[in-house]
Design an enzyme around this catalytic site. Sequence first.
Site, PDB file in Angstrom:
ATOM      1  N   GLU A 297       0.825  -1.216   0.000  1.00 39.71           N
ATOM      2  CA  GLU A 297       0.000   0.000   0.000  1.00 39.71           C
ATOM      3  C   GLU A 297       0.853   1.259   0.000  1.00 39.71           C
ATOM      4  O   GLU A 297       0.416   2.313  -0.454  1.00 39.71           O
ATOM      5  CB  GLU A 297      -0.931   0.015   1.223  1.00 39.71           C
ATOM      6  CG  GLU A 297      -2.252  -0.672   0.975  1.00 39.71           C
ATOM      7  CD  GLU A 297      -3.292  -0.423   2.061  1.00 39.71           C
ATOM      8  OE1 GLU A 297      -3.022   0.291   3.038  1.00 39.71           O
ATOM      9  OE2 GLU A 297      -4.393  -0.968   1.924  1.00 39.71           O
TER      10      GLU A 297
ATOM     11  N   HIS B 299       8.729 -26.969  -0.731  1.00 42.84           N
ATOM     12  CA  HIS B 299       8.112 -28.143  -1.368  1.00 42.84           C
ATOM     13  C   HIS B 299       6.994 -27.733  -2.325  1.00 42.84           C
ATOM     14  O   HIS B 299       6.223 -28.562  -2.779  1.00 42.84           O
ATOM     15  CB  HIS B 299       7.586 -29.097  -0.292  1.00 42.84           C
ATOM     16  CG  HIS B 299       8.692 -29.659   0.557  1.00 42.84           C
ATOM     17  ND1 HIS B 299       9.187 -30.929   0.421  1.00 42.84           N
ATOM     18  CD2 HIS B 299       9.440 -29.076   1.541  1.00 42.84           C
ATOM     19  CE1 HIS B 299      10.172 -31.118   1.288  1.00 42.84           C
ATOM     20  NE2 HIS B 299      10.342 -30.006   1.975  1.00 42.84           N
TER      21      HIS B 299
ATOM     22  N   LYS C 211     -13.958  -0.724  -4.173  1.00 43.22           N
ATOM     23  CA  LYS C 211     -15.113  -0.357  -3.345  1.00 43.22           C
ATOM     24  C   LYS C 211     -16.183   0.320  -4.195  1.00 43.22           C
ATOM     25  O   LYS C 211     -17.376   0.001  -4.076  1.00 43.22           O
ATOM     26  CB  LYS C 211     -14.696   0.599  -2.216  1.00 43.22           C
ATOM     27  CG  LYS C 211     -13.813  -0.043  -1.174  1.00 43.22           C
ATOM     28  CD  LYS C 211     -13.519   0.937  -0.045  1.00 43.22           C
ATOM     29  CE  LYS C 211     -12.410   0.417   0.834  1.00 43.22           C
ATOM     30  NZ  LYS C 211     -11.888   1.408   1.766  1.00 43.22           N
TER      31      LYS C 211
END
Length: 433
Positions: free
Chosen positions: A285, A306, A420
Amino acid sequence: MHELIGIDIKHAENHFDKKAFEAMKTKVKDAHRSIFEKTGPGHEFLGWHDLPETMNDTLLSRIKKTADHIHEIADTLVVVGIGGSYLGAKAAVDMLSPYFKNDEDFEVIFAGHQLSSEYLVQLTQVLKDRDFAVNVISKSGTTTEPAIAFRALRKLMEDKYTENEIKERIIATTDKDEGALRELADKHGFETFVVPDDIGGRYSVLTPVGLLPMAASGIDIDDVIAGAKTAMDVYRYDDESWNAAEAYAAVRNLLYDKGKKVELFINYEQKLNAFTEWWKQLFAESEGKENQGLFVSGASFSTDLHSLGQFIQQGSQIFFETILHVEKPNADLMIEKTEDNLDKLNYLTGKTVDYVNDKAYKGTMQAHKDAGVPLIVIDVENINARSFGSLVYFFELACAISGYVLGVNPFNQPGVEAYKSKMFALLGKPKVS
Ligand code: PA5
């Protein structure tokens, strides 16, 4: 003065030359000075910079008192928040609590950090049989995810408790006078803590946002602040000296300039995974804007050796590793001899699991270095409340410096609004008149 967090950049040095490093040092020093003198973009959000020094004892005492009271009336605290109002507390709780809990242990549970309906349904079912309190955290007081979870939890409380009981079971951490949560808290008389105006979400872990959940989970918050204060003293701007936070900011920018566009944050201790999530938000951010910035990701070794290990060893070389290396584990286990040795492990008899983990760390570094991956090692002696505070401050400072070196404002997050507004359009959210 002993630097409590060490940095080793020698496994990255062959990726840039001395001249570039010297030029970067000047940029880093300028960036750090503008933080210290509060002259850079977004300087109105530098409250975190002096926080360990300015934190007052009255506030710390009130947080501890509230945590004690929560323990008196509840066996579970649900911490409701997202992003900067969630990740720091989760990082601390996971890093500093035992891996496993007994039934009688107090539990801190997180909610409101996503929109899983199944999670909320199962959480409310579990809470029906528990005595719980809620710490709802939102600086803006209007964020959708925590608001939905909080509404569901309040409904559950209404079914379980009286009005007065609810009042003592809800603690709101929010803006001092604005936002829906502030209004709700004032209307119902919930206890409140304030998110300071000059501290953005991702820099707020050392405020009540992180400190109340930490105190409730049994973490010594005086030690957390003391650790941050030590880091503040050690990494403070100084014309003459060169410190580990500055070196980290310098090297990651040098590697970025050399085409390494991804930074993988590595641990060898799974209880640091949530810290990795906090670190990811901090850097993503702060720096991911104006089409710039390292893409930050994380991995936990040896688990991810792995899975991601194949890519790291032989895939596109677009990344470098920043390894958070803990020198001493808080507990260790001896490997015992067996008579049949069918698992062929007797060669490790008398050695400890951490001895093996250390060899995995050293061997992996060698293999990745041979594959051409630049490696930065950030060293911390052990995991405890003090080192947590120090690490938080170290990375906050390094991130702010690094953002200024990149040329962005590390204290805003304009891009977060895009999803948003699309989501609100689809939801038909009424416009505020
Ligand atoms: O760093 C940030 O500003 C964000 O991640 C916010 O913390 C997050 O969106 C939650 O916001 P709020 O605390 O206003 O609910």
